[in-house]
Design a protein around this motif. Structure first.
Motif, PDB file in Angstrom:
ATOM      1  N   ALA A  68       0.819  -1.212   0.000  1.00 44.01           N
ATOM      2  CA  ALA A  68       0.000   0.000   0.000  1.00 44.01           C
ATOM      3  C   ALA A  68       0.852   1.262   0.000  1.00 44.01           C
ATOM      4  CB  ALA A  68      -0.929   0.003   1.216  1.00 44.01           C
ATOM      5  N   SER A  69       2.069   1.173   0.515  1.00 45.28           N
ATOM      6  CA  SER A  69       2.958   2.328   0.516  1.00 45.28           C
ATOM      7  C   SER A  69       3.983   2.274  -0.601  1.00 45.28           C
ATOM      8  CB  SER A  69       3.680   2.427   1.869  1.00 45.28           C
ATOM      9  OG  SER A  69       2.780   2.767   2.890  1.00 45.28           O
ATOM     10  N   VAL A  70       4.403   1.062  -0.942  1.00 47.12           N
ATOM     11  CA  VAL A  70       5.453   0.916  -1.945  1.00 47.12           C
ATOM     12  C   VAL A  70       4.928   1.141  -3.364  1.00 47.12           C
ATOM     13  CG1 VAL A  70       6.987  -0.748  -3.041  1.00 47.12           C
ATOM     14  CG2 VAL A  70       6.941  -0.540  -0.562  1.00 47.12           C
ATOM     15  N   LEU A  71       3.792   0.530  -3.705  1.00 48.92           N
ATOM     16  CA  LEU A  71       3.273   0.675  -5.064  1.00 48.92           C
ATOM     17  C   LEU A  71       3.020   2.140  -5.441  1.00 48.92           C
ATOM     18  CD1 LEU A  71       0.870  -2.392  -5.418  1.00 48.92           C
ATOM     19  CD2 LEU A  71       3.123  -2.058  -6.430  1.00 48.92           C
ATOM     20  N   PRO A  72       2.405   2.940  -4.554  1.00 51.85           N
ATOM     21  CA  PRO A  72       2.274   4.361  -4.902  1.00 51.85           C
ATOM     22  C   PRO A  72       3.618   5.038  -5.130  1.00 51.85           C
ATOM     23  CG  PRO A  72       0.787   3.828  -3.119  1.00 51.85           C
ATOM     24  CD  PRO A  72       1.667   2.626  -3.320  1.00 51.85           C
ATOM     25  N   ARG A  73       4.619   4.685  -4.332  1.00 57.75           N
ATOM     26  CA  ARG A  73       5.937   5.297  -4.517  1.00 57.75           C
ATOM     27  C   ARG A  73       6.598   4.838  -5.803  1.00 57.75           C
ATOM     28  NH1 ARG A  73       9.048   6.686   1.023  1.00 57.75           N
ATOM     29  NH2 ARG A  73       7.254   7.272   2.286  1.00 57.75           N
ATOM     30  N   VAL A  74       6.338   3.597  -6.181  1.00 64.14           N
ATOM     31  CA  VAL A  74       6.871   3.100  -7.448  1.00 64.14           C
ATOM     32  C   VAL A  74       6.281   3.900  -8.607  1.00 64.14           C
ATOM     33  CG1 VAL A  74       6.887   1.133  -9.038  1.00 64.14           C
ATOM     34  CG2 VAL A  74       7.357   0.781  -6.609  1.00 64.14           C
ATOM     35  N   ILE A  75       4.975   4.109  -8.564  1.00 58.38           N
ATOM     36  CA  ILE A  75       4.319   4.885  -9.620  1.00 58.38           C
ATOM     37  C   ILE A  75       4.837   6.308  -9.617  1.00 58.38           C
ATOM     38  CG2 ILE A  75       2.103   5.751 -10.454  1.00 58.38           C
ATOM     39  CD1 ILE A  75       0.831   3.249  -9.115  1.00 58.38           C
ATOM     40  N   LYS A  90      -4.404   4.618  -1.093  1.00 53.29           N
ATOM     41  CA  LYS A  90      -3.037   5.046  -1.380  1.00 53.29           C
ATOM     42  C   LYS A  90      -2.750   4.980  -2.878  1.00 53.29           C
ATOM     43  CE  LYS A  90      -1.117   6.064   2.620  1.00 53.29           C
ATOM     44  NZ  LYS A  90      -0.444   7.349   2.902  1.00 53.29           N
ATOM     45  N   LEU A  91      -3.186   3.897  -3.500  1.00 49.90           N
ATOM     46  CA  LEU A  91      -2.990   3.749  -4.937  1.00 49.90           C
ATOM     47  C   LEU A  91      -3.797   4.776  -5.725  1.00 49.90           C
ATOM     48  CD1 LEU A  91      -2.966  -0.127  -5.399  1.00 49.90           C
ATOM     49  CD2 LEU A  91      -1.081   1.443  -5.843  1.00 49.90           C
ATOM     50  N   SER A  92      -5.019   5.028  -5.278  1.00 56.83           N
ATOM     51  CA  SER A  92      -5.866   6.003  -5.959  1.00 56.83           C
ATOM     52  C   SER A  92      -5.237   7.381  -5.934  1.00 56.83           C
ATOM     53  CB  SER A  92      -7.249   6.050  -5.302  1.00 56.83           C
ATOM     54  OG  SER A  92      -7.903   4.802  -5.410  1.00 56.83           O
ATOM     55  N   GLY A 121      18.098   5.728  -5.383  1.00 59.98           N
ATOM     56  CA  GLY A 121      18.161   5.097  -4.074  1.00 59.98           C
ATOM     57  C   GLY A 121      16.787   4.777  -3.527  1.00 59.98           C
ATOM     58  N   VAL A 122      15.747   5.113  -4.290  1.00 59.83           N
ATOM     59  CA  VAL A 122      14.380   4.890  -3.844  1.00 59.83           C
ATOM     60  C   VAL A 122      14.099   3.405  -3.654  1.00 59.83           C
ATOM     61  CG1 VAL A 122      13.261   4.656  -6.107  1.00 59.83           C
ATOM     62  CG2 VAL A 122      11.993   5.671  -4.218  1.00 59.83           C
ATOM     63  N   PHE A 123      14.844   2.551  -4.342  1.00 62.05           N
ATOM     64  CA  PHE A 123      14.595   1.114  -4.213  1.00 62.05           C
ATOM     65  C   PHE A 123      14.858   0.646  -2.780  1.00 62.05           C
ATOM     66  CE2 PHE A 123      15.447   1.735  -8.729  1.00 62.05           C
ATOM     67  CZ  PHE A 123      14.359   1.094  -9.288  1.00 62.05           C
ATOM     68  N   MET A 124      15.890   1.191  -2.170  1.00 62.32           N
ATOM     69  CA  MET A 124      16.136   0.880  -0.768  1.00 62.32           C
ATOM     70  C   MET A 124      15.098   1.543   0.116  1.00 62.32           C
ATOM     71  SD  MET A 124      17.913  -0.785   1.415  1.00 62.32           S
ATOM     72  CE  MET A 124      19.340  -1.283   0.432  1.00 62.32           C
ATOM     73  N   THR A 125      14.738   2.776  -0.217  1.00 64.91           N
ATOM     74  CA  THR A 125      13.729   3.495   0.564  1.00 64.91           C
ATOM     75  C   THR A 125      12.388   2.778   0.523  1.00 64.91           C
ATOM     76  OG1 THR A 125      14.839   5.582   0.003  1.00 64.91           O
ATOM     77  CG2 THR A 125      12.611   5.732   0.908  1.00 64.91           C
ATOM     78  N   LEU A 126      12.030   2.255  -0.633  1.00 65.63           N
ATOM     79  CA  LEU A 126      10.780   1.508  -0.770  1.00 65.63           C
ATOM     80  C   LEU A 126      10.801   0.270   0.113  1.00 65.63           C
ATOM     81  CD1 LEU A 126      10.239   1.666  -4.641  1.00 65.63           C
ATOM     82  CD2 LEU A 126       8.999   2.954  -2.894  1.00 65.63           C
ATOM     83  N   TYR A 127      11.906  -0.417   0.116  1.00 68.97           N
ATOM     84  CA  TYR A 127      12.051  -1.613   0.955  1.00 68.97           C
ATOM     85  C   TYR A 127      11.918  -1.246   2.431  1.00 68.97           C
ATOM     86  CZ  TYR A 127      14.572  -5.291   3.470  1.00 68.97           C
ATOM     87  OH  TYR A 127      14.929  -6.264   4.359  1.00 68.97           O
ATOM     88  N   ILE A 128      12.571  -0.179   2.838  1.00 61.83           N
ATOM     89  CA  ILE A 128      12.510   0.256   4.237  1.00 61.83           C
ATOM     90  C   ILE A 128      11.083   0.648   4.609  1.00 61.83           C
ATOM     91  CG2 ILE A 128      13.265   2.037   5.867  1.00 61.83           C
ATOM     92  CD1 ILE A 128      15.935   2.082   4.315  1.00 61.83           C
ATOM     93  N   THR A 129      10.407   1.358   3.691  1.00 56.18           N
ATOM     94  CA  THR A 129       9.031   1.785   3.950  1.00 56.18           C
ATOM     95  C   THR A 129       8.107   0.592   4.120  1.00 56.18           C
ATOM     96  OG1 THR A 129       9.368   3.819   2.694  1.00 56.18           O
ATOM     97  CG2 THR A 129       7.092   3.121   3.045  1.00 56.18           C
TER      98      THR A 129
END
Length: 488
Positions: A17-24, A150-152, A273-281
């Motif tokens: 719910a937090s990672v997918l929005p950040r990926v987009i 979150k996705l919306s 570096g967002v890939f690590m941030t996404l993992y941490i989130t």
């Protein structure tokens, strides 16, 4: 073991719910770096930096306080209503002050137009108003609605951004009569203002979507609860503000020393570096409720130790994957070659973010012992160290100085938190194993980036070497997991 399975399940659900929005949102980097030059990218980055600072201030540390006391209090409605009212008061106070002081803030922030500040104020206010409704969805076990909303939010943001930056310019240039029909100026040019408009529109959209939850709140004000929330939350806020300094002040200091163009390059490559941030989130979304809910169990500290070890294992794997394929990844998301000189910062930023995640895990000791002031002290020390390091390293090393300062700060914060945590809430972390994993990862990623960059066969082999090391170190645990899976 069932508790740990529950933890990983929550991590996956709320993490998505937090990672997918950040990926987009991260995918929008491709649009930004194709439409804007490095100087413009620097300007829009600074807008987001100030938004991050304001969000921390307006939320008053109440979200963490809410989690801390919601499960402990019998009258949960009072927690929900009092926390909501606190944030409403802080939001509307800031809204009035921000609108009045917008001309002054425009000069202070270094923006070109006052409208940038007005949109910034409205966006942060709207984002603050949805903090408790979202927190309530998490703590009451409604992951699907949480994820959908979150996705919306980010899909709406992406849609508006694409329309304003690409769609309308296409209509204008295609000369098919669409722009005249819609009343669009023939001289329309996409600018950073359109990014800010998309953000405030998305924030308003999310608030409207959460109205069903907001309308269910029974508005009650409890002074005792206010005191508890504020006493626990304010140190969290100060610590969060210091954390925002650690995360973002480099994008404010770098342009002062080496210019807006260098800052645009740094900010764009920093985003990898967002890939690590996404993992941490994703990890934090499951970890924070889990840590509080299982604090009273007899083997809680053992669980925390296991979780830390596997956090580092997967974090190191992410570093190797991103470093090994950094040029391929950059080719997808950074569209102008003028940005690519900054890729040298990526391995350092990834490692810095890993230490940031380690610090977040270690921070459980002061949250569970209600000694949140220690988190504030450590974060303030880290913020001061960040500022001093940036002023020393950036003039000397350029954008690499920004990355080095970030790594230096998060390493320092992790070590200090481990030291005090060992005194006040000792957890048997596998420190030797964790240090070995980080050392191996640093060596392998250094070899990958410096000598075999772009050689995906060799880089894949290096990743396989790391996986074999993990299997050797965690052979018993891995076999146990697979044997239980087969039995089940």
């Amino acid at each position: 073991m069932s508790a740990l399975k529950s933890f990983f399940k929550d991590t996956v659900i709320y993490g998505m719910a937090s990672v997918l929005p950040r990926v987009i949102n991260f995918a929008l980097l491709a649009i930004f770096t194709s439409v804007f030059n490095t100087s413009q990218f620097s300007s829009q980055t600074r807008w987001y930096v100030y938004a991050a600072f304001l969000n921390v201030i307006l939320t008053l540390g109440i979200e963490t306080s809410f989690f801390r006391f919601y499960t402990a209090e019998t009258n949960k409605e009072k927690i929900v209503s009092t926390a909501s009212m606190l944030l409403i008061i802080s939001s509307f106070t800031f809204l009035v002050l921000g609108m009045v002081a917008a001309p002054v803030l425009t000069v202070f922030f270094g923006f070109e137009q006052t409208v940038f500040v007005r949109i910034l104020v409205w966006t942060t206010v709207l984002d603050t108003l949805v903090v408790i409704p979202f927190a309530l969805l998490r703590v009451s076990g409604r992951p699907l609605r949480f994820m959908v909303l979150k996705l919306s939010n980010v899909l709406f943001l992406a849609l508006i951004t694409v329309v304003l930056l690409l769609g309308i310019p296409y209509m204008v240039s295609s000369d098919m009569g669409w722009s005249q029909t819609l009343g669009i100026d023939a001289d329309y040019k996409p600018g950073i203002l359109h990014i800010f408009i998309a953000n405030v529109a998305a924030s308003l959209f999310t608030l409207l979507c959460l109205f069903p939850e907001i309308m269910k709140i029974k508005w009650k004000w409890d002074k005792d609860i206010v005191k508890k929330l504020m006493t626990y939350g304010l140190p969290i806020m100060v610590g969060g503000l210091a954390y925002a300094v650690n995360e973002n002040v480099d994008k404010l200091i770098i342009p002062r020393f080496i210019g807006e163009d260098a800052n645009g390059i740094y900010a764009a490559c920093y985003k990898l570096g967002v890939f690590m941030t996404l993992y941490i989130t994703a990890f934090r979304m499951g970890a924070e409720p889990f840590f509080f809910n299982h604090a009273g169990t007899t083997d809680a500290k053992k669980k925390y130790s296991v979780i830390m070890t596997w956090f580092v294992i997967f974090g190191c794997l992410f570093i190797l994957l991103v470093v090994g394929f950094v040029d391929m990844i950059a080719g997808l998301f950074i569209r102008q070659s003028s940005y690519l000189s900054g890729l040298t910062i990526v391995p350092i930023i990834l490692l810095a973010n890993l230490f940031s995640g380690i610090y977040n895990n270690l921070a459980i000791w002061y949250k569970l012992t209600d000694k949140t002031r220690f988190g504030m002290y450590i974060s303030i020390a880290g913020a001061l160290l960040t500022i001093v390091s940036l002023m020393v390293f950036v003039p000397w090393m350029g954008i690499m100085g920004g990355a080095a300062a970030t790594l230096f700060t998060y390493f320092f914060m992790a070590m200090i938190s481990w030291y005090f945590g060992h005194k006040h809430y000792p957890v048997p972390y596998e420190s030797g194993k964790i240090a070995l994993l980080i050392a191996c990862t640093s060596l392998l990623s250094g070899v990958s980036f410096l000598w075999f960059r772009g050689d995906y066969f060799i880089n894949s082999a290096l990743i396989c070497i790391y996986v074999m090391i993990i299997y050797y170190l965690e052979k018993t645990t891995i076999k146990t997991i697979f044997s239980r899976t087969k039995t089940g």
